[in-house]
Motif scaffolding. Structure first.
Motif, PDB file in Angstrom:
ATOM      1  N   GLY A  26       6.236  -1.901   3.213  1.00  0.00           N
ATOM      2  CA  GLY A  26       6.836  -2.691   4.283  1.00  0.00           C
ATOM      3  C   GLY A  26       7.315  -4.050   3.824  1.00  0.00           C
ATOM      4  O   GLY A  26       7.464  -4.300   2.618  1.00  0.00           O
ATOM      5  N   ASP A  65       4.061  -5.815  -0.839  1.00  0.00           N
ATOM      6  CA  ASP A  65       2.816  -5.781  -1.617  1.00  0.00           C
ATOM      7  C   ASP A  65       2.756  -4.575  -2.541  1.00  0.00           C
ATOM      8  O   ASP A  65       1.892  -4.503  -3.399  1.00  0.00           O
ATOM      9  CB  ASP A  65       1.595  -5.801  -0.676  1.00  0.00           C
ATOM     10  N   GLY A  66       3.645  -3.618  -2.368  1.00  0.00           N
ATOM     11  CA  GLY A  66       3.647  -2.451  -3.248  1.00  0.00           C
ATOM     12  C   GLY A  66       3.730  -1.172  -2.443  1.00  0.00           C
ATOM     13  O   GLY A  66       3.993  -1.198  -1.237  1.00  0.00           O
ATOM     14  N   ASP A 103       2.327   2.335  -0.813  1.00  0.00           N
ATOM     15  CA  ASP A 103       1.185   3.119  -0.353  1.00  0.00           C
ATOM     16  C   ASP A 103       1.624   4.563  -0.282  1.00  0.00           C
ATOM     17  O   ASP A 103       2.632   4.891   0.358  1.00  0.00           O
ATOM     18  CB  ASP A 103       0.743   2.657   1.051  1.00  0.00           C
TER      19      ASP A 103
HETATM   20 MG   LIG Z   1       2.375  -2.571   2.218  1.00  0.00          MG
END
Ligand SMILES: [Mg+2]
Ligand SMILES: Nc1ncnc2c1ncn2[C@@H]1O[C@H](COP(=O)(O)OP(=O)(O)O)[C@@H](O)[C@H]1O
Length: 376
Positions: A19, A23-24, A26
């Motif tokens: 999103g 942050d990376g 998932d």
């Molecule tokens: Mg995320």
């Protein structure tokens, strides 16, 4: 391989989500043969250079089209590695997976323009080529083409997973942006919208001034005090007063916007009280959006990475004293898995010929089968 996996082959899906937090990735492997069961979860942070590139592509007015094109390929390579590791860990072969639901990385979300669009980077063909798994991608575009916001897309999944005739619930996803889904006990309607920032201002401040990528458990924010004049300035953003359907992103809420207000008030941006105030903005805006809709509400279910921010959670609960606040974990899904499972579910909706959007939520003309199918 456990024998039941062979039997449920066509009900195994991978959901891939990343999103606005950047942050990376998932990745979850989900078995939909009965109540959704997560068989594996793999989180792979973006390398710093990829994160910086994506941040630029998300925020610069002019971008280099070669960088844009290459970032899409790089993302798909990253996601393919993540999928293969996930499957390796779960001891499931790619051929057992029905499809990947691939959200891609949003770099622009502009549903209000004259020619509205939402742009997710990540070339699905590369992902198919590297994993050998059919991929469903580009979920938002069909909803926008049908006059919708293209977001949020997760409420129908929240309804499927969390609604009950026993009580009225709201699912609150605290990603980079916060979105709510209202699930009334009589199941008469479904509504949901983006309430504003969740973590992206908090993360932005931590990365710039505290040398950490986020405020773990809210421990830093907890130490400070709210600065009332700054909070009031931030609360005055017109987005908070807009009626739904509405959705938002980094174009609207980014650290630069808050820093301008901080400067106008003559405050020191590195002051820890700023972080407390940004956290309070999220708590207030979520609670204000809920109160403003006059929804009957018994339980607020938190998901997304922000559900792990204990201080934020306490502040939200303080604004909604009559409501029971709990984690999605109570209902069988860890907070950081919910969105990725939603995209696995959306891919399944597409492959089984069912709509993925909800017109009441997005404002689209009607229910639509979402996404494009890239066959293996
Ligand atoms: Mg995320
Ligand atoms: N232990 C934690 N304490 C506080 N915040 C957390 C924690 N774990 C994750 N987060 C927050 O959650 C964010 C990631 O949430 P996520 O749901 O993945 O957002 P997105 O959907 O935008 O990628 C992180 O950037 C961070 O701000």
């Amino acid at each position: 391989m456990p024998s039941d996996l062979r039997l449920t082959k066509s009900e195994l899906y991978i959901g891939l989500m990343s999103g606005t937090s950047l942050d990376g990735a998932d990745a979850v492997l989900v078995d939909f043969s009965s109540a959704p069961r997560v068989l594996g979860h793999y989180h792979a942070p973006y390398e710093d250079s990829l994160k910086r590139l994506l941040l630029n592509l998300s925020s610069e007015r002019q971008v280099d089209i070669l960088e844009l094109g290459q970032a899409g390929i790089r993302l798909s390579q990253h996601y393919a590695t993540v999928c293969l590791r996930l499957l390796e860990q779960a001891e499931v072969s790619p051929s057992s997976v029905a499809a990947i639901g691939y959200h891609g990385q949003t770099v622009r979300h502009c549903p209000e323009l004259e020619q509205p669009f939402s742009l997710q980077l990540g070339e699905p063909s590369t992902l198919v080529e590297l994993t050998g798994i059919t991929t469903v991608a580009q979920f938002r575009q069909r909803d926008i083409a049908a006059g919708g916001q293209g977001a949020p897309l997760v409420p129908p999944f929240h309804q499927f997973m969390f609604s009950t005739s026993q009580e009225s619930r709201i699912v609150l996803n605290l990603g980079g942006i916060a979105n709510i889904t209202w699930l009334p006990r009589d199941r008469s309607s479904l509504s949901g919208f983006d309430t504003g920032p969740a973590n992206l201002l908090i993360d932005g401040w931590c990365q710039r001034f505290a040398h950490c990528s986020f405020d773990r458990n809210g421990d830093l924010a907890r130490q400070g005090k709210v600065i009332p004049p700054l909070l009031e300035e931030l609360q005055a953003h017109p987005y908070f007063k807009m009626a739904p359907p509405k959705s938002t992103g980094r174009e609207t809420f980014h650290l630069g916007w808050a820093l301008d207000k901080i400067q106008e008030l003559g405050l020191a941006p590195e002051e820890p009280d700023i972080l407390t105030t940004l956290t309070e903005l999220t708590a207030w805006s979520v609670a204000d959006a809920i109160k403003g809709q006059h929804y009957p509400l018994d339980t607020l279910i938190l998901c997304g990475g922000g559900a792990y921010n204990q201080y934020l959670r306490e502040r939200i609960a303080a604004h909604l004293p009559q409501v029971r606040v709990c984690s999605s974990e109570e209902f069988g899904l860890l907070p950081d898995q919910v969105e990725a499972v939603a995209f696995a579910w959306l891919a399944r909706q597409t492959l089984t010929g069912q709509p993925g959007n909800h017109p009441q939520v997005t404002g689209a003309k009607g229910p639509r089968r979402l996404g494009a199918i890239y066959p293996a």
